[in-house]
Design an enzyme around this catalytic site. Structure first.
Site, PDB file in Angstrom:
ATOM      1  CG  LEU A  63      69.199  36.326   1.863  1.00  0.00           C
ATOM      2  CD1 LEU A  63      70.122  35.398   2.636  1.00  0.00           C
ATOM      3  CD2 LEU A  63      68.817  37.535   2.691  1.00  0.00           C
ATOM      4  CB  CYS A  64      68.982  37.902  -5.213  1.00  0.00           C
ATOM      5  SG  CYS A  64      69.474  36.227  -5.563  1.00  0.00           S
ATOM      6  CG  HIS A  65      72.733  42.579  -3.729  1.00  0.00           C
ATOM      7  ND1 HIS A  65      73.410  41.439  -3.362  1.00  0.00           N
ATOM      8  CD2 HIS A  65      72.985  43.485  -2.763  1.00  0.00           C
ATOM      9  CE1 HIS A  65      74.048  41.651  -2.224  1.00  0.00           C
ATOM     10  NE2 HIS A  65      73.799  42.886  -1.830  1.00  0.00           N
ATOM     11  CG  MET A 107      71.551  33.777  -7.550  1.00  0.00           C
ATOM     12  SD  MET A 107      71.430  31.985  -7.393  1.00  0.00           S
ATOM     13  CE  MET A 107      69.702  31.781  -7.043  1.00  0.00           C
ATOM     14  CD  GLU A 108      70.220  38.240 -10.996  1.00  0.00           C
ATOM     15  OE1 GLU A 108      69.883  38.967 -10.058  1.00  0.00           O
ATOM     16  OE2 GLU A 108      71.253  37.538 -10.947  1.00  0.00           O
ATOM     17  CG  ASP A 128      51.230  26.224 -16.814  1.00  0.00           C
ATOM     18  OD1 ASP A 128      50.449  25.547 -16.102  1.00  0.00           O
ATOM     19  OD2 ASP A 128      50.895  27.274 -17.380  1.00  0.00           O
TER      20      ASP A 128
END
Length: 149
Positions: A74-76, A110-111, A125
């Site tokens: 739901l992020c733009h 969010m980014e 990793d």
């Protein structure tokens, strides 16, 4: 009124927030995280069998920030003007800080968080073959700012 912006008040269904009527503003967010590991592992991060973990993690974090809207449903999608990812090695592991900036109608937290998380996963990793006790923690949003354009 619902406190959850991604939930429609009438139907209760999830939705993408409509930011079309909001004015554009200059936005910046900073996030931090940590990969805990043995000191001997931290000392080897630039010369692992897979290569330089810190450089690869920086690039992975930047790439992840640019693709956040593909990862978080739901992020733009945002036109990022800058993404910075810094990794600092200390005796306990790697501290990661990411900053993202844009001029847009919605924030970039969010980014920044995605950049930190993916940079941490990349370190993990690349070093997992030599350190089975590593852990990722403390991924947090440190700040977000908004200024008029």
């Amino acid at each position: 009124m619902s406190e959850l912006s991604h939930v429609d008040e009438t139907s209760g269904e999830v939705r993408m927030v409509d930011v079309g009527a909001k004015p554009e503003s200059r936005r910046r967010a900073v996030a931090r995280g940590r990969v805990r590991m043995a000191t001997s592992t931290a000392e080897r991060l630039r010369s692992l069998p897979k290569g330089d973990a810190l450089t690869v993690a920086r690039i992975a974090g930047i790439q992840a920030a640019k693709r956040t809207s593909e990862l978080i449903p739901l992020c733009h999608p945002l036109p990022l003007s800058v993404v910075e990812v810094d990794l600092t090695v200390d005796a306990g592991g790697v501290a990661i800080e990411a900053a993202a900036e844009t001029t847009a109608r919605t924030g970039v937290e969010m980014e920044a968080l995605t950049a930190v998380a993916v940079a941490a996963l990349t370190v993990y990793d690349m070093a997992k073959a030599i350190d089975k006790e590593m852990r990722i923690d403390e991924v947090v949003l440190v700040s977000k700012t908004k200024a008029p354009v």
